[in-house]
Scaffold this motif. Structure first.
Motif, short mmCIF file in Angstrom:
data_model
loop_
_atom_site.label_atom_id
_atom_site.label_comp_id
_atom_site.label_asym_id
_atom_site.label_seq_id
_atom_site.Cartn_x
_atom_site.Cartn_y
_atom_site.Cartn_z
N VAL A 3 49.24 82.32 29.02
CA VAL A 3 48.14 82.35 29.67
C VAL A 3 48.15 80.82 30.58
O VAL A 3 48.57 79.75 30.17
CB VAL A 3 47.14 81.84 28.57
N VAL A 4 47.65 80.92 31.72
CA VAL A 4 47.54 79.67 32.61
C VAL A 4 46.07 79.05 32.05
O VAL A 4 45.07 79.71 32.31
CB VAL A 4 47.54 79.83 34.16
N THR A 5 46.23 77.87 31.75
CA THR A 5 44.84 77.09 31.44
C THR A 5 44.44 76.18 32.49
O THR A 5 44.98 75.94 33.46
CB THR A 5 45.18 76.39 29.93
N ASN A 7 44.24 72.91 33.31
CA ASN A 7 44.98 71.97 34.06
C ASN A 7 45.75 72.39 35.36
O ASN A 7 45.95 71.73 35.97
CB ASN A 7 46.15 71.09 33.11
N CYS A 8 46.10 73.70 35.34
CA CYS A 8 46.62 74.19 36.85
C CYS A 8 45.55 74.08 37.71
O CYS A 8 45.88 74.03 38.86
CB CYS A 8 46.84 75.84 36.55
N ILE A 9 44.36 74.03 37.49
CA ILE A 9 43.22 74.11 38.60
C ILE A 9 43.57 72.68 39.39
O ILE A 9 43.66 71.70 38.87
CB ILE A 9 41.74 74.08 37.91
N LYS A 10 43.53 72.95 40.90
CA LYS A 10 43.69 71.77 41.68
C LYS A 10 45.27 71.13 41.41
O LYS A 10 45.43 70.14 42.26
CB LYS A 10 42.72 70.78 41.60
N CYS A 11 45.92 71.59 40.79
CA CYS A 11 47.40 71.05 40.56
C CYS A 11 48.32 72.15 41.44
O CYS A 11 48.98 71.80 42.11
CB CYS A 11 47.97 70.92 39.28
N LYS A 12 48.20 73.29 40.53
CA LYS A 12 49.02 74.55 41.23
C LYS A 12 50.09 74.43 41.91
O LYS A 12 50.54 74.50 43.18
CB LYS A 12 47.83 75.11 42.38
N TYR A 13 50.89 73.66 41.02
CA TYR A 13 52.26 73.28 41.47
C TYR A 13 53.51 74.57 41.94
O TYR A 13 54.28 74.46 42.69
CB TYR A 13 53.26 72.64 40.38
N THR A 14 53.18 75.76 41.25
CA THR A 14 53.71 77.01 41.39
C THR A 14 55.20 77.17 40.92
O THR A 14 56.00 78.10 41.53
CB THR A 14 53.58 77.47 43.16
N ASP A 15 55.74 76.11 40.41
CA ASP A 15 57.00 76.17 39.93
C ASP A 15 57.14 77.54 39.02
O ASP A 15 58.25 77.96 38.88
CB ASP A 15 57.42 74.96 39.17
N CYS A 16 56.12 77.98 38.20
CA CYS A 16 56.15 78.89 37.36
C CYS A 16 56.47 80.40 37.79
O CYS A 16 56.99 81.01 37.23
CB CYS A 16 54.83 78.93 36.64
N VAL A 17 56.16 80.54 39.06
CA VAL A 17 56.51 81.72 39.84
C VAL A 17 57.93 82.05 39.96
O VAL A 17 58.43 83.11 39.87
CB VAL A 17 55.47 82.16 41.02
N CYS A 49 56.18 74.39 34.18
CA CYS A 49 54.96 73.80 34.65
C CYS A 49 54.82 72.05 34.42
O CYS A 49 54.75 71.75 33.40
CB CYS A 49 53.66 74.54 34.09
N PRO A 50 54.79 71.45 35.59
CA PRO A 50 54.88 70.29 35.37
C PRO A 50 53.65 69.53 34.75
O PRO A 50 53.51 68.27 34.33
CB PRO A 50 54.79 69.62 36.99
N ALA A 51 52.42 70.46 34.85
CA ALA A 51 51.30 70.07 34.42
C ALA A 51 51.01 70.54 33.04
O ALA A 51 49.84 70.53 32.41
CB ALA A 51 50.13 70.72 35.40
N ALA A 53 50.39 73.32 31.88
CA ALA A 53 49.30 74.15 31.84
C ALA A 53 49.33 75.53 31.38
O ALA A 53 48.59 76.41 31.09
CB ALA A 53 48.50 74.52 33.45
N ILE A 54 50.50 75.87 31.17
CA ILE A 54 50.88 77.24 30.67
C ILE A 54 51.26 77.43 29.06
O ILE A 54 52.08 76.65 28.52
CB ILE A 54 52.09 78.03 31.20
N LEU A 55 50.43 77.89 28.19
CA LEU A 55 50.64 78.19 26.88
C LEU A 55 50.59 79.65 26.49
O LEU A 55 50.00 80.42 27.04
CB LEU A 55 49.29 77.43 26.27
FE1 F3S Z 1 49.47 76.02 37.88
FE2 F3S Z 1 51.68 74.97 36.53
FE3 F3S Z 1 52.18 77.09 37.79
S1 F3S Z 1 50.01 73.92 37.63
S2 F3S Z 1 50.73 77.03 39.54
S3 F3S Z 1 50.79 76.84 35.90
S4 F3S Z 1 53.50 75.49 37.58
#
Ligand code: F3S
Length: 106
Positions: A3-5, A7-17, A49-51, A53-55
């Motif tokens: 689940v993306v939680t 802390n992704c909001i306004k960070c959206k680093y996109t390394d995850c994809v 995810c650097p933030a 945010a994924i759990l």
């Molecule tokens: Fe968001 Fe982390 Fe992906 S900040 S876009 S879940 S790398």
């Protein structure tokens, strides 16, 4: 499922994809979500995810349980993203800030 939680909001680093083998990330204006129907629990995205945010749905902290439902709902509306892109310029400023749910753009 993962689940993306908040802390992704306004960070959206996109390394995850980049590491997702089933392309289950969907992109909104300032956050990504995972389609729980597509996620195969491979675990690869969580450490990317650097933030942080994924759990796993089993590890959602108190108060963030509703993000599972939110990921399910928003992944129906948002397009799939499979390639990393530039994060917002101020992404690092928002990492770890509380109360970002109010800033979620749909
Ligand atoms: Fe968001 Fe982390 Fe992906 S900040 S876009 S879940 S790398």
């Amino acid at each position: 499922t993962y689940v993306v939680t908040e802390n992704c909001i306004k960070c959206k680093y996109t390394d995850c994809v980049e590491v997702c083998p089933v392309d289950c990330f969907h992109e909104g204006p300032n956050m990504l979500v995972i389609d729980p129907e597509e996620c195969i629990d491979c675990t690869l995205c969580e450490p990317e995810c650097p933030a942080e945010a994924i759990l796993s749905e089993d590890d959602l902290p108190e108060g963030q349980e509703h993000f599972l439902e939110l990921n399910e709902e928003l992944s129906q509306d948002w397009p799939v993203l499979t390639e990393k892109k530039e994060p917002p310029e101020d992404a690092d400023d928002w990492d770890g800030k509380p109360g970002k749910l109010d800033m979620l753009e749909r």
